[in-house]
Scaffold this motif. Structure first.
Motif, PDB file in Angstrom:
ATOM      1  N   TYR A 130       5.354  -1.789   7.840  1.00 24.57           N
ATOM      2  CA  TYR A 130       6.706  -1.246   7.772  1.00 24.57           C
ATOM      3  C   TYR A 130       7.062  -0.790   6.357  1.00 24.57           C
ATOM      4  CZ  TYR A 130       7.419  -2.939  12.510  1.00 24.57           C
ATOM      5  OH  TYR A 130       7.319  -3.136  13.864  1.00 24.57           O
ATOM      6  N   GLY A 131       6.538  -1.454   5.357  1.00 25.33           N
ATOM      7  CA  GLY A 131       6.717  -1.015   3.978  1.00 25.33           C
ATOM      8  C   GLY A 131       8.161  -0.777   3.601  1.00 25.33           C
ATOM      9  N   ASP A 132       8.445   0.430   3.118  1.00 23.12           N
ATOM     10  CA  ASP A 132       9.793   0.765   2.653  1.00 23.12           C
ATOM     11  C   ASP A 132      10.846   0.634   3.743  1.00 23.12           C
ATOM     12  OD1 ASP A 132       9.478   1.306  -0.080  1.00 23.12           O
ATOM     13  OD2 ASP A 132       8.705   3.309   0.323  1.00 23.12           O
ATOM     14  N   SER A 133      10.458   0.824   4.993  1.00 28.46           N
ATOM     15  CA  SER A 133      11.433   0.737   6.074  1.00 28.46           C
ATOM     16  C   SER A 133      12.028  -0.660   6.214  1.00 28.46           C
ATOM     17  CB  SER A 133      10.776   1.129   7.406  1.00 28.46           C
ATOM     18  OG  SER A 133      10.490   2.506   7.449  1.00 28.46           O
ATOM     19  N   PRO A 146      10.141   3.568  11.402  1.00 26.11           N
ATOM     20  CA  PRO A 146       9.009   4.278  10.780  1.00 26.11           C
ATOM     21  C   PRO A 146       8.110   3.329   9.999  1.00 26.11           C
ATOM     22  CG  PRO A 146      11.120   5.340  10.278  1.00 26.11           C
ATOM     23  CD  PRO A 146      11.440   4.011  10.880  1.00 26.11           C
ATOM     24  N   CYS A 147       6.827   3.558  10.073  1.00 23.60           N
ATOM     25  CA  CYS A 147       5.867   2.800   9.263  1.00 23.60           C
ATOM     26  C   CYS A 147       5.643   3.535   7.954  1.00 23.60           C
ATOM     27  CB  CYS A 147       4.554   2.630  10.027  1.00 23.60           C
ATOM     28  SG  CYS A 147       4.689   1.511  11.431  1.00 23.60           S
ATOM     29  N   MET A 148       6.011   2.897   6.851  1.00 22.94           N
ATOM     30  CA  MET A 148       5.901   3.495   5.512  1.00 22.94           C
ATOM     31  C   MET A 148       5.286   2.481   4.564  1.00 22.94           C
ATOM     32  SD  MET A 148       9.653   5.345   5.411  1.00 22.94           S
ATOM     33  CE  MET A 148       9.323   6.122   3.809  1.00 22.94           C
ATOM     34  N   ILE A 150       3.583   0.356   1.702  1.00 23.63           N
ATOM     35  CA  ILE A 150       3.600   0.518   0.247  1.00 23.63           C
ATOM     36  C   ILE A 150       2.261   0.110  -0.354  1.00 23.63           C
ATOM     37  CG2 ILE A 150       4.728  -0.223  -1.893  1.00 23.63           C
ATOM     38  CD1 ILE A 150       7.186  -0.949  -0.102  1.00 23.63           C
ATOM     39  N   VAL A 155      -1.430  -0.173   3.996  1.00 25.81           N
ATOM     40  CA  VAL A 155      -2.046   1.093   4.420  1.00 25.81           C
ATOM     41  C   VAL A 155      -3.261   0.818   5.302  1.00 25.81           C
ATOM     42  CG1 VAL A 155      -3.289   3.129   3.599  1.00 25.81           C
ATOM     43  CG2 VAL A 155      -1.174   2.426   2.467  1.00 25.81           C
ATOM     44  N   TYR A 158      -2.171  -0.439   8.768  1.00 26.16           N
ATOM     45  CA  TYR A 158      -1.683   0.630   9.638  1.00 26.16           C
ATOM     46  C   TYR A 158      -2.854   1.481  10.130  1.00 26.16           C
ATOM     47  CZ  TYR A 158       1.491   4.189  11.468  1.00 26.16           C
ATOM     48  OH  TYR A 158       2.166   5.042  12.289  1.00 26.16           O
TER      49      TYR A 158
END
Length: 342
Positions: A130-133, A146-148, A150, A155, A158
């Motif tokens: 999920y990162g930044d989301s 959204p999958c973002m 970091i 990475v 995902y």
């Protein structure tokens, strides 16, 4: 007898998964670079009804993987070997992180394809996708968030999820992906492959030393830690389900741990005499590291609940259970897992 293959089975989640599988009488094959499991685990697992085999090998070695499938009738696979890399390791060894976390999973899937006996693969994704989301919404779900990612770890996770599901479909394998939330509990220790150990491990180590745990000042960031026994129950639900309501599942507690921190530490202090804790005073450095300083959205688990799974342990119950496990283990497993802090 059909077998379950667990790569990375000597790691934190892997050991808990292997223990649960053996506990229900499964034939479990642990594949990894270590020739044996940690001594305490070997002793505990010996009394369980399942059958355990440990095979030495590297998930980057296609021939070694092929040999495991050739020598055993494997019908279910957890390709869980991974490096949980922090920024220093990411910068120094990005190729190694990619090779183990992504290419190792693809190599395991290719070996499963060639074997022709595998009926379910559970892919190891992560909350890190999920990162930044995670920082701009209250809830994170498998469909609309959204999958973002970091970190390079995020990475790769995902990529494992997306590439793994795609290749499984092309190769005739039945795969599901588990987005694993931040986890703590029994069998966690510093293996050299996890750069971000949980603050819970540090708290329990302080308790074993009879010292003081100094937590960061209030307010603690919102974070939905999941007890490892609940996580493993979710992984087994994914392993067993015959008609999954999707291919990607959040496995988390869906509950913010931070409001329970004081009660959890109080329970541990009552269970382990000599242990004390407090929040850091102004200007005082905590000796319990928290990896996150920003509040995160909680992972929604509605889809996983449709499997019949839900977390069983409230935070306070999890701490009591963890303390009971430590007493059973005489503290010997995690006492030396990291040097004293503060």
């Amino acid at each position: 007898m059909s077998a379950v293959l667990v790569t990375g089975g000597a790691g934190f989640v892997g050991l808990n998964l292997v223990e649960a599988l053996l506990g229900r009488g499964e034939h479990v094959i642990v594949f990894g670079q270590e020739a044996t499991l940690p001594a305490p685990a070997g002793a505990v697992f010996a009394g369980l009804p399942g059958r355990l085999e440990v095979v030495t090998g590297d998930v980057r070695d296609a021939s070694a993987l092929a040999a495991v499938f050739a020598n055993h009738r494997i019908d279910r696979v957890f390709p869980f070997a991974a490096i949980t890399a922090g920024p220093v390791r990411e910068a120094a060894s990005p190729g190694l992180v990619l090779d183990v976390n992504l290419h190792g999973v693809i190599s395991t899937l290719a070996a499963a394809r060639d074997a022709g006996t595998v009926r379910r693969v559970v892919l190891p994704a992560s909350a890190a996708v999920y990162g930044d989301s995670a920082y701009d919404r209250d809830w994170l779900d498998e469909v609309t968030t959204p999958c973002m990612p970091i970190s390079l770890y995020g990475v790769t996770k995902y990529a494992v999820e997306r590439a793994g599901l795609r290749l499984a479909g092309l190769w005739g394998l039945d795969a599901v992906a588990a987005r694993i939330g931040a986890t703590y509990g029994p069998w966690e220790r510093d293996t050299g492959l996890r750069d971000t150990l949980s603050p819970h491990l540090a708290i329990f180590q302080a308790a074993l030393r009879g010292g003081a745990a100094i937590l960061p000042p209030l307010p603690l960031p919102r974070y939905d830690w999941v007890y490892v026994k609940d996580l493993v129950a979710g992984l087994l639900a994914l392993l067993d389900c015959t008609d999954p309501p999707g291919r990607v599942f959040n496995l988390a507690s869906a509950q913010d741990w931070s409001p329970h921190a004081a009660a959890c530490c109080d329970i541990l202090a009552a269970e382990m005499p000599g242990f004390a804790w407090r929040h850091a005073a102004e200007g005082e450095a905590p000796n319990i590291p928290f990896n996150e300083t920003r509040p995160r959205g909680l992972m929604a688990i509605d889809r996983a609940r449709r499997l019949g799974w839900a977390p069983r342990f409230a935070p306070e119950a999890a701490y009591a259970d963890y303390a009971a496990w430590l007493r059973q283990m005489d503290g010997r497993f995690i006492a030396a897992a990291a040097p004293p802090q503060g």
